[in-house]
Design a protein around this motif. Structure first.
Motif, PDB file in Angstrom:
ATOM      1  N   ASP A 121     130.052  81.924  50.960  1.00 43.84           N
ATOM      2  CA  ASP A 121     131.723  81.574  51.148  1.00 43.84           C
ATOM      3  C   ASP A 121     132.039  82.981  50.262  1.00 43.84           C
ATOM      4  OD1 ASP A 121     129.994  80.883  48.229  1.00 43.84           O
ATOM      5  OD2 ASP A 121     130.404  79.213  47.788  1.00 43.84           O
ATOM      6  N   ALA A 122     133.530  82.337  49.402  1.00 46.77           N
ATOM      7  CA  ALA A 122     133.975  83.388  48.710  1.00 46.77           C
ATOM      8  C   ALA A 122     133.437  83.895  47.689  1.00 46.77           C
ATOM      9  CB  ALA A 122     135.615  82.997  48.324  1.00 46.77           C
ATOM     10  N   GLY A 123     132.558  83.308  46.686  1.00 45.95           N
ATOM     11  CA  GLY A 123     131.948  83.435  45.877  1.00 45.95           C
ATOM     12  C   GLY A 123     130.732  83.732  45.834  1.00 45.95           C
ATOM     13  N   GLY A 124     129.787  84.214  47.271  1.00 43.95           N
ATOM     14  CA  GLY A 124     128.700  84.708  46.938  1.00 43.95           C
ATOM     15  C   GLY A 124     127.393  83.757  47.280  1.00 43.95           C
ATOM     16  N   ALA A 125     128.028  82.402  47.648  1.00 44.04           N
ATOM     17  CA  ALA A 125     127.132  81.286  47.564  1.00 44.04           C
ATOM     18  C   ALA A 125     126.869  81.539  49.324  1.00 44.04           C
ATOM     19  CB  ALA A 125     127.324  80.384  46.732  1.00 44.04           C
ATOM     20  N   LEU A 126     125.428  80.807  49.460  1.00 40.80           N
ATOM     21  CA  LEU A 126     125.323  80.775  51.468  1.00 40.80           C
ATOM     22  C   LEU A 126     125.728  79.660  51.594  1.00 40.80           C
ATOM     23  CD1 LEU A 126     123.350  81.950  52.588  1.00 40.80           C
ATOM     24  CD2 LEU A 126     121.307  80.620  52.164  1.00 40.80           C
ATOM     25  N   ARG A 127     126.182  79.743  52.370  1.00 37.64           N
ATOM     26  CA  ARG A 127     126.791  78.610  53.312  1.00 37.64           C
ATOM     27  C   ARG A 127     126.461  78.160  54.921  1.00 37.64           C
ATOM     28  NH1 ARG A 127     132.747  78.917  53.268  1.00 37.64           N
ATOM     29  NH2 ARG A 127     132.632  81.314  54.442  1.00 37.64           N
ATOM     30  N   LEU A 128     125.667  77.385  54.624  1.00 42.11           N
ATOM     31  CA  LEU A 128     125.065  76.413  56.081  1.00 42.11           C
ATOM     32  C   LEU A 128     125.708  76.162  57.567  1.00 42.11           C
ATOM     33  CD1 LEU A 128     121.843  77.824  57.339  1.00 42.11           C
ATOM     34  CD2 LEU A 128     121.287  74.871  56.894  1.00 42.11           C
ATOM     35  N   HIS A 129     125.875  76.581  58.251  1.00 40.85           N
ATOM     36  CA  HIS A 129     126.590  75.902  59.617  1.00 40.85           C
ATOM     37  C   HIS A 129     125.693  75.190  60.674  1.00 40.85           C
ATOM     38  CE1 HIS A 129     130.004  77.467  57.525  1.00 40.85           C
ATOM     39  NE2 HIS A 129     129.962  79.320  57.507  1.00 40.85           N
ATOM     40  N   PRO A 130     125.136  73.805  60.458  1.00 40.12           N
ATOM     41  CA  PRO A 130     123.842  73.602  61.058  1.00 40.12           C
ATOM     42  C   PRO A 130     124.811  72.819  62.288  1.00 40.12           C
ATOM     43  CG  PRO A 130     124.888  71.605  59.694  1.00 40.12           C
ATOM     44  CD  PRO A 130     125.919  73.523  58.640  1.00 40.12           C
ATOM     45  N   THR A 131     125.410  72.728  62.770  1.00 39.81           N
ATOM     46  CA  THR A 131     126.094  72.442  64.033  1.00 39.81           C
ATOM     47  C   THR A 131     126.323  73.620  64.624  1.00 39.81           C
ATOM     48  OG1 THR A 131     128.577  72.823  63.638  1.00 39.81           O
ATOM     49  CG2 THR A 131     127.697  70.931  63.318  1.00 39.81           C
ATOM     50  N   PHE A 132     125.603  75.001  64.488  1.00 41.62           N
ATOM     51  CA  PHE A 132     125.546  76.588  65.519  1.00 41.62           C
ATOM     52  C   PHE A 132     123.694  76.455  65.156  1.00 41.62           C
ATOM     53  CE2 PHE A 132     129.498  76.518  63.966  1.00 41.62           C
ATOM     54  CZ  PHE A 132     130.476  77.425  65.169  1.00 41.62           C
ATOM     55  N   GLY A 133     123.482  76.753  66.277  1.00 41.22           N
ATOM     56  CA  GLY A 133     121.856  76.449  65.986  1.00 41.22           C
ATOM     57  C   GLY A 133     121.102  76.397  68.028  1.00 41.22           C
ATOM     58  N   LEU A 134     120.315  77.145  67.371  1.00 40.23           N
ATOM     59  CA  LEU A 134     118.795  77.285  68.356  1.00 40.23           C
ATOM     60  C   LEU A 134     118.683  76.392  68.408  1.00 40.23           C
ATOM     61  CD1 LEU A 134     118.046  79.289  71.269  1.00 40.23           C
ATOM     62  CD2 LEU A 134     116.891  80.208  68.947  1.00 40.23           C
ATOM     63  N   TRP A 135     117.649  75.900  69.322  1.00 40.85           N
ATOM     64  CA  TRP A 135     116.849  74.777  69.551  1.00 40.85           C
ATOM     65  C   TRP A 135     115.738  74.427  70.461  1.00 40.85           C
ATOM     66  CZ3 TRP A 135     118.186  71.972  65.053  1.00 40.85           C
ATOM     67  CH2 TRP A 135     118.874  71.340  64.484  1.00 40.85           C
ATOM     68  N   PRO A 136     114.743  74.139  70.264  1.00 40.69           N
ATOM     69  CA  PRO A 136     113.635  74.410  71.824  1.00 40.69           C
ATOM     70  C   PRO A 136     114.053  73.213  72.405  1.00 40.69           C
ATOM     71  CG  PRO A 136     112.578  74.686  69.279  1.00 40.69           C
ATOM     72  CD  PRO A 136     114.259  74.506  69.377  1.00 40.69           C
ATOM     73  N   VAL A 137     113.934  72.837  73.616  1.00 42.90           N
ATOM     74  CA  VAL A 137     113.473  71.508  74.123  1.00 42.90           C
ATOM     75  C   VAL A 137     112.678  70.864  74.186  1.00 42.90           C
ATOM     76  CG1 VAL A 137     115.369  72.667  76.077  1.00 42.90           C
ATOM     77  CG2 VAL A 137     111.869  72.607  76.174  1.00 42.90           C
ATOM     78  N   ALA A 138     111.576  71.725  72.970  1.00 44.16           N
ATOM     79  CA  ALA A 138     109.891  71.361  72.898  1.00 44.16           C
ATOM     80  C   ALA A 138     110.355  70.157  72.165  1.00 44.16           C
ATOM     81  CB  ALA A 138     108.689  72.040  72.779  1.00 44.16           C
ATOM     82  N   LEU A 139     111.472  70.361  71.304  1.00 45.55           N
ATOM     83  CA  LEU A 139     111.380  69.148  70.403  1.00 45.55           C
ATOM     84  C   LEU A 139     112.082  68.020  70.551  1.00 45.55           C
ATOM     85  CD1 LEU A 139     111.982  71.328  67.176  1.00 45.55           C
ATOM     86  CD2 LEU A 139     110.251  70.521  67.920  1.00 45.55           C
TER      87      LEU A 139
END
Length: 206
Positions: A130-148
Motif C-alpha cells: 500500500d501507499a505506506g509500504g505495508a504488504l496488502r494481500l489480494h486473496p481473490t487473485f489466486g492459484l488453486w490446485p484442483v487436488a484441494l
C-alpha cells in the motif's frame, strides 16, 4: 512448453453497494468491465469461465462458460473457487487461477507471478504494497490446485467463508506485484470507484 492454467472470473457477489446487478457488465472506457478484464487475462491464461449465479444468458455474448455456485445461499467467493476447481478438473487441468470480477486493471504478469510463487500446497495469492509500504494481500487473485477440491468442499461445509481462512491452514505462497501507475488491484465497490475507474480506463480496441 507447459500450457497456461485455466482462469475463472469471480462475479458471484450481489454488488449491494452498487445498487445490485453485475459489475462485469458496467461500462468503462466504452466497453463492459468484463472486456477490460479479458483483454488482460486472455494473453496469459488458458480457457476462461465466469463464476456467477442467476440467468447465464446475460453473459451469452461473451461466449464463456458460466459457473453457478455449487452450494446454496451465496456462501461467497470460496464457493466460486470450488466451482472453478470442479470446472478445471473437468478440463484435465491441475490448477486454476481466480481473479476478481471488479478489478479491471489486473497485472499482465498475474498468472506467471502466481505460478512462480506457489507453496508446497500449490496455492499462491497475490499481494502488493500500500501507499505506506505495508504488504496488502489480494486473496481473490489466486492459484488453486484442483487436488484441494475435497478439502475446500469440507471447509465450506464447516462454515469457512473467507479465502484466507481456507488458505492459511493449507499454506500459501505470496506473489508480490509492485503497485503499477494504474493501480493493478484497484477494485470497484461503489459508484465513486466506478467513476474513478472510468477516468483512468483506456478505450479498448475493437
Amino acid at each position: 512448453m507447459i500450457a497456461p492454467p485455466p482462469a475463472v472470473i469471480l462475479a458471484g457477489g450481489r454488488a449491494r453497494r452498487m445498487g445490485g446487478g453485475d459489475k462485469l457488465l458496467l461500462e468503462m472506457g466504452g466497453a463492459p468491465i468484463l472486456d477490460h478484464i479479458l483483454a488482460r487475462l486472455r494473453p496469459q491464461a488458458g480457457p476462461i469461465a465466469i463464476s456467477a449465479n442467476g440467468d447465464p444468458a446475460r453473459f451469452a455474448r461473451f461466449g464463456l462458460p458460466v459457473l453457478p455456485d455449487p452450494l446454496p445461499d451465496f456462501p461467497g467467493p470460496l464457493a466460486g473457487i470450488l466451482a472453478a476447481m470442479i470446472w478445471a478438473e473437468g478440463l484435465g487441468a491441475d490448477a486454476v487461477v481466480s481473479v476478481a470480477g471488479d478489478t479491471p486493471f489486473l497485472p499482465e504478469g498475474l498468472v506467471a507471478g502466481l505460478n512462480d510463487s506457489a507453496a508446497d500446497s500449490g496455492i499462491a495469492l497475490a499481494a502488493d504494497h500500500d501507499a505506506g509500504g505495508a504488504l496488502r494481500l489480494h486473496p481473490t487473485f489466486g492459484l488453486w490446485p484442483v487436488a484441494l477440491r475435497g478439502a475446500l468442499k469440507a471447509a465450506l461445509a464447516d462454515g469457512v467463508r473467507r479465502i484466507r481462512q481456507f488458505a492459511v491452514p493449507q499454506g500459501f505462497g505470496t506473489a508480490l506485484f509492485e503497485a503499477a501507475p494504474e493501480a493493478s488491484f484497484f477494485n470497484i465497490n461503489t459508484p465513486e470507484d466506478l467513476a474513478a475507474a472510468r477516468a483512468r480506463a483506456p478505450a479498448l480496441r475493437k
